[in-house]
Structures are given as structure tokens and as C-alpha cells.
Design a protein around this motif. Structure first.
Motif, PDB file in Angstrom:
ATOM      1  N   ALA A   1       0.851  -1.185   0.000  1.00 47.96           N
ATOM      2  CA  ALA A   1       0.000   0.000   0.000  1.00 47.96           C
ATOM      3  C   ALA A   1       0.882   1.228   0.000  1.00 47.96           C
TER       4      ALA A   1
ATOM      5  N   ARG B   1      -6.162 -11.980  -3.741  1.00 45.18           N
ATOM      6  CA  ARG B   1      -5.929 -11.019  -4.831  1.00 45.18           C
ATOM      7  C   ARG B   1      -7.053 -11.242  -5.818  1.00 45.18           C
TER       8      ARG B   1
ATOM      9  N   THR C   1      -4.985 -10.371   4.112  1.00 44.40           N
ATOM     10  CA  THR C   1      -4.815  -9.178   3.273  1.00 44.40           C
ATOM     11  C   THR C   1      -5.676  -9.302   2.027  1.00 44.40           C
TER      12      THR C   1
ATOM     13  N   ASP D   1      -6.073  -7.555  -1.908  1.00 51.29           N
ATOM     14  CA  ASP D   1      -5.692  -6.643  -2.980  1.00 51.29           C
ATOM     15  C   ASP D   1      -6.728  -6.816  -4.075  1.00 51.29           C
TER      16      ASP D   1
ATOM     17  N   LYS E   1      -8.718  -5.295  -7.483  1.00 48.55           N
ATOM     18  CA  LYS E   1      -8.635  -4.391  -8.632  1.00 48.55           C
ATOM     19  C   LYS E   1      -9.945  -4.517  -9.406  1.00 48.55           C
TER      20      LYS E   1
ATOM     21  N   THR F   1      -5.265   2.325  -3.804  1.00 48.45           N
ATOM     22  CA  THR F   1      -3.830   2.328  -4.102  1.00 48.45           C
ATOM     23  C   THR F   1      -3.543   2.701  -5.552  1.00 48.45           C
TER      24      THR F   1
ATOM     25  N   SER G   1      -7.804   0.278  -7.772  1.00 43.59           N
ATOM     26  CA  SER G   1      -7.316  -0.801  -6.906  1.00 43.59           C
ATOM     27  C   SER G   1      -7.278  -0.377  -5.446  1.00 43.59           C
TER      28      SER G   1
ATOM     29  N   HIS H   1      -6.214  -1.807  -1.273  1.00 39.98           N
ATOM     30  CA  HIS H   1      -5.472  -2.737  -0.415  1.00 39.98           C
ATOM     31  C   HIS H   1      -6.019  -2.645   1.005  1.00 39.98           C
TER      32      HIS H   1
END
Ligand SMILES: [Zn+2]
Length: 628
Positions: A3, A20, A198, A200, A202, A218, A231, A233
Motif C-alpha cells: 500500500a 488477490r 490481506t 488486494d 482491482k 492504491t 485498486s 489494499h
């Protein structure tokens, strides 16, 4: 992906999962075509030979467990319209392909399971058996191509015109807990449970549409073809939600708390801008109180989503670092629904977000503890008796609203009931939220207000990011307050004992009742008597206050264990009034109108007025019953 500048320094949680996800949102079909790469690290200490996943959006199909239960016991968005099936109610998570990285395509091995009710038509949980078990310390990577088709907004997720609230939208792995997988089907009353990690994410969606999401943004780029890719995070969270809408107005601010400055981002409907300062004030007030009483908010940002007109089913919901509010263009200042909703949902960042209890099985540990702290925060910010309604003719605080909700269903379900097993949605709400709050409020009368809050602070600090269970909570509270309260927890958490202390009988008679001498004030001795009845089954020490016509007052104590107790005073004064719970702290008492006796009371009149207020309070409580 790191990030940009906003990342936290060290992991706060055990980060079992790393998601992700890249997806393209089609705003016309309300569908997201996405690829998810989930890296799961086995920190369980046990070899894992199968993995269950939630596909929550499959709940919105006619034969699902969610819809079946919603028909039977209700759900919080029930309206006339949702009572009949229409195509716009359809939602789905369709897995197009599933690959275990390094082991190849395993799509054909996916198997739908229904651990809770055996419903073969429910497709909200599937399992996959990897070709090779995953040993402790090892990781496994899943690559899932899926399409999420959103329904018109129902149960906190879906679209309304161009507005979209995307909650529970991606295949999410279960939690391995106490030697077994915990991965329940999606039920009409239950919420969620997941491991920390976590995210991530998009997203490609129409250009210039505003986007809000868990975590922090991000990156953003205009693709030059009418779309943009944004995107985000997020870390040390267990879920990820996002929203988009071309029409919203973004309101930004920040707040400096004890540990950090937090960015506030609100996505407002233009017609609701009058509520923006109300949301902001409530949010900042709540953030300060939580910082002061419970612990620091560790995340860089909080996002508030104001749902579109007609999409209030998306309102009043919590996701990690993102909450949804609720208001309307006509909301009067005297009805504090916008403030209360924002406070409540922010509070979830602590109990749902960080402490992260199992919402399927122990709903009260999140909703209930949160509802109690809501009482305290709303008291502090808006006044003890005016924090829900504050008009010239009528005022209502949190306690009164909760009691109206709880009293009629007090003995049906214990707090400890699993979320989908309550008699109906009304009982689930009244017990999980209202009873728990009243249980904690009543506890203040026994051990003190500051001690209860100190206990919660200690519990939070010990169990944040740890998924505690009810026994962890009661043990932590007992230890923090320095008392064994198991007798109280047994009745209030695990039992359906109800509290209803009342004055059964009261009065005075001169001791020399046979005497022909006239009564003389200050000379004649009276036999004064009050019988207190424990009408309910809850055993709680009773305090009785008696007042006499010489201006004196006495307070008496009884252990509250037998069915009734007689208090007697022979003195040169006559009893004028008697009241149990004179400090008005036993809010678990389901009937507070029988708590007092007055020599000169016009009981009928006061009962009638009270009846009108009860009706109004019931209506107001109904208005809040969708709060999640
Ligand atoms: Zn809630």
C-alpha cells in the motif's frame, strides 16, 4: 502489492489468508466477472485435507436455505414486495473454474455441502479436496474464476438502479477452528465469520463512477474506453466490500485519534446531503469514545456509504473499515436514526471487525456487546433519555427502545442459541441485540458502570484479532472486574430466565388497630409492610426503597432467591411509597410498571398514557429492526 504510504507497520493479525481479486463489473447486467487468487497458509497445527468455501450470493435463489428460512421465520428486509419471487431477486456466485496452483484444474471435484440443514438445493457452501493435504506451516493457492451476479438489493448486498453495494461477493474460505472447519450455510438471520488476512482488489467499472471500498485506494486509471480500473489494499481484516454509484458526492475529512490520524471518506447521495454533517458528527464522536474507552482504531481509513433512495436494505451494515449508513431526505432532526446507525456500524469495527467472533454461532458477542457500547456512546453524545428521539413532545433513549423490543420475547431463546435456530427473526433481533445490551446495562447496577467498561476494554485488548468464544468473554470479564459473575452469565447468556420484580402488596395499619384513640401524627405507631414478588425466574439481588410520611426513606436488601419477601417496619410513620430497583438500573426487568407502589397513585391514568408511549416506542423500534 504494498500500500502506498498508508500501510501499517507490522501485522496485527495472524494473516491466514491473502486474497488477490481482479474483476470487471458490468453495470447493465449487475454482474462481476473476476479472478481470485487465494493463498491460504495453514496455521492450524493440523494437516488439512479439505477446504470449504462460502458462495454467499447463491442464497438469493428460490430453493436456497436463506430463502426457505426467510419465508418461514422472516428476515430483516422483508417487505410486501420481497414476499413474492421475482427475477430481480436472483443472485449467484458461479464458479467457472477452480485451479489449485501447481496441482491443476479441480473444478470437477467441487462438491456442494449443507452442513447445517442438509438442504440439497442450497449452494452457499462448497468443498474441495486438494490432491495433496496441506501440512502445518504450508500454503496452498487457489485460482478461482467466478461470476458474481448481484440481486436487486437484499440483505445488505445488491444494486438499485446504478447504485451497487457489493458485500459477500467472492468465494470465501471457511475458518478452521477448534479442530474442525467452521463454514456455515448462509441463513436468513445470520451474518458472517472469516479469517484475517490481506486483500488486494482491482476493479474495472464505468469511468467516472465513484467507488468506495474496504482498505485504502492504491491506484486508479482511466482506460480510455469508458471504463476505469481502481485498486484497493486492506490488511488485518477478514472481509472486503465495495460500492459504486455515478451520482454520489464524496465528502472527506480526517480525525486525529490517540494512535493515528484516520481519513474519513463518505459517499453521499445528493438528496441526503442534509444528513452528511449528522453522519460526520456521530462518526467522529463514536471514534473518539471508542478510542477513549475500548482501544485504538488501527486502520488508516474509514469509509461511510450512504445508500441510494430505495436501497435502504443495503443500509445499516458493517464491513471491515467500511460501513453503510441510512437516512432519508425527510429525516427530522429529532429522530436520531442517521446518528445511531453510523455509531452502531462504526462500533462493529471493534467487535465484528477486530475481535471477530463467530457471527453464525454467537451473534450476541458482536451485535449485543456492540449494542451495549452504543447505549454508552449515544448517552455520552446525545443524552441518556434523548439519544433516539428528542422532540418537545416525546423523548426516547436507547434503553427504553431495547426494552420494548426485548420484553415480549424474553423467554423464547437464550443468547447462546446459534443464529439460525431462533424461533423467528424478531426473537433473533430482540435477543442478540436488545437483551445483550440490557444484560450489560443491568450488570452496571451490580458492579458499577466504570467496571463494566474496564472489563470490555480488557476483553478487547486480550482478544482483538483472535476469534474468542463466549467462555473467553465471561472468563475475561470475571478476571478484569475481579469477581466471579458466572451465576449472572448462566442466567443471562445461557438461560432464558426473565426478570420481573414487583410490589405484590403494600400498606400500613396502626399497631394498636383495636384502639379507639384518634391517630396522631408522630405518635401513633404503624405496622408498615411491603411484599416484593419475584414474578420472573431470574435471581438477582433486590433493593427496595420505602418512603414514609415523616419524610424518611429506607433502603432494604433481599437476595432475590425465594419467590417473594416480606419487608416490615413498625414505626411512628406511615408508608407512602415503595419501589424496587430505585436506581432504575435493572433494565432486564421486563415489566417496569409494576415496580412501584404509591399510596395515592391513579394507576389507570398513568397506565393509559404509558400505553400510548409503548405503541410509539414499538413503532420506532420496528424502524430500527433492520440494523445489522
Ligand atoms: Zn450490528
Amino acid at each position: 502489492m504494498a500500500a502506498s504510504g498508508a500501510a501499517q507497520s507490522a501485522p496485527l493479525s495472524d494473516r491466514v489468508v491473502a486474497y488477490r481479486i481482479e474483476g470487471v463489473y458490468n453495470a447493465k447486467t449487475h454482474a462481476l466477472d473476476a479472478t481470485e487468487i487465494l493463498t491460504y497458509t495453514n496455521k492450524t497445527g493440523t494437516t488439512l485435507d479439505r477446504f470449504p468455501f462460502h458462495l454467499y450470493l447463491n442464497a438469493f435463489q428460490p430453493k436456497s436455505t436463506w430463502e426457505t428460512e426467510a419465508k418461514r421465520i422472516g428476515q430483516r428486509d422483508t417487505t410486501e414486495e420481497s414476499a413474492r419471487w421475482e427475477d430481480k431477486h436472483y443472485g449467484s456466485n458461479e464458479v467457472k473454474s477452480l485451479e489449485i496452483v501447481g496441482a491443476g484444474d479441480v473444478t470437477k471435484q467441487m462438491k456442494f455441502v449443507s452442513p447445517d440443514d442438509g438442504n440439497v438445493d442450497d449452494r452457499t457452501v462448497f468443498e474441495i479436496v486438494p490432491p495433496k493435504p496441506v501440512k502445518p506451516g504450508e500454503s496452498i493457492q487457489f485460482k478461482i474464476h467466478f461470476v458474481a451476479k448481484f440481486p436487486e438489493v437484499v440483505a445488505r448486498s445488491g444494486y438499485k438502479r446504478d447504485f451497487l453495494m457489493a458485500g459477500q461477493w467472492f468465494p470465501k474460505v471457511g475458518v478452521f477452528l477448534n479442530g474442525a472447519w467452521n463454514c456455515h450455510q448462509y441463513h436468513a438471520t445470520t451474518e458472517f465469520f472469516a479469517d484475517f488476512g490481506t486483500f488486494d482488489v482491482k476493479l474495472t467499472l464505468p469511468a467516472k463512477w465513484n467507488v468506495g471500498a474496504s482498505g485504502v485506494q492504491t491506484g486508479a486509471r482511466d482506460n480510455g474506453d469508458g471504463t476505469q480500473t481502481v485498486s484497493f489494499h486492506a490488511e488485518d481484516v477478514h472481509d472486503f466490500a465495495w460500492t459504486t454509484d455515478p451520482a454520489t458526492i464524496v465528502v472527506e475529512d480526517s480525525i486525529k485519534l490517540s494512535s493515528r490520524t484516520v481519513k474519513i471518506r463518505m459517499l453521499m447521495q445528493p438528496a441526503h446531503m442534509a444528513s452528511a454533517p449528522r453522519y460526520m458528527a456521530a462518526l467522529k464522536g463514536a471514534m473518539r469514545k471508542f478510542d477513549e474507552w475500548i482501544g485504538p482504531y488501527p486502520y488508516p481509513q474509514i469509509t461511510v456509504v450512504d445508500p441510494a433512495h430505495g436501497a435502504s436494505a443495503a443500509g445499516g451494515m458493517e464491513y471491515p473499515t467500511l460501513i453503510t449508513a441510512d437516512t432519508s431526505w425527510w429525516m427530522p432532526k429529532s429522530v436520531l436514526i442517521p446518528e445511531l446507525t453510523v455509531e452502531h456500524e462504526f462500533g462493529h469495527q471493534y467487535w465484528y471487525g477486530m475481535v471477530a467472533t463467530n457471527e453464525f454461532e454467537d451473534a450476541w458477542m458482536d451485535e449485543g456487546i456492540n449494542s451495549y457500547v452504543q447505549v454508552k456512546v449515544m448517552d455520552a453524545l446525545y443524552g441518556k433519555t434523548t439519544s433516539y428521539v428528542n422532540s418537545r413532545l416525546y423523548t426516547l433513549g436507547q434503553r427504553g427502545a431495547y426494552l420494548t423490543d426485548y420484553a415480549p420475547v424474553a423467554d423464547l431463546d437464550p443468547l447462546s442459541r446459534k443464529g439460525w435456530l431462533f424461533v423467528d427473526d424478531g426473537s433473533y433481533d430482540a435477543i442478540s441485540y436488545s437483551k445483550s445490551a440490557l444484560m450489560m446495562v443491568t450488570l452496571e447496577s451490580l458492579i458499577g458502570e466504570k467496571t463494566v467498561m474496564h472489563g470490555l476494554h480488557e476483553y478487547f485488548e486480550r482478544y482483538k484479532f483472535k476469534h474468542p468464544n463466549p467462555a473467553d468473554f465471561t472468563a475475561a470479564m470475571n478476571e478484569a472486574v475481579g469477581q466471579n459473575l458466572d451465576w449472572y452469565w448462566k442466567q443471562s447468556i445461557y438461560g432464558t430466565e426473565t426478570l420481573d420484580d414487583c410490589i405484590l402488596k403494600a400498606g400500613s395499619e396502626r399497631v394498636d388497630w383495636y384502639s379507639k384513640a384518634p391517630e396522631e401524627k408522630g405518635v401513633t405507631v404503624y405496622h408498615n409492610e411491603v411484599i416484593v414478588q419475584r414474578k420472573g425466574t431470574f435471581e438477582l439481588p433486590v433493593v427496595l426503597e420505602a418512603k414514609f410520611d415523616d419524610g424518611s426513606t429506607v433502603r432494604e436488601h433481599w437476595d432475590g432467591k425465594d419467590r417473594w419477601h416480606r419487608f416490615v417496619w413498625d414505626r411512628k410513620a406511615k408508608l407512602v411509597s415503595a419501589e424496587v430497583d430505585p436506581e432504575h438500573g435493572y433494565w432486564l426487568d421486563r415489566d417496569r410498571y409494576n415496580n412501584s407502589w404509591t399510596e395515592k397513585a391513579d394507576r389507570r391514568a398513568s397506565g393509559k398514557v404509558a400505553g400510548y408511549w409503548t405503541l410509539l416506542t414499538q413503532w420506532l423500534e420496528q424502524a430500527l429492526s433492520w440494523l445489522a
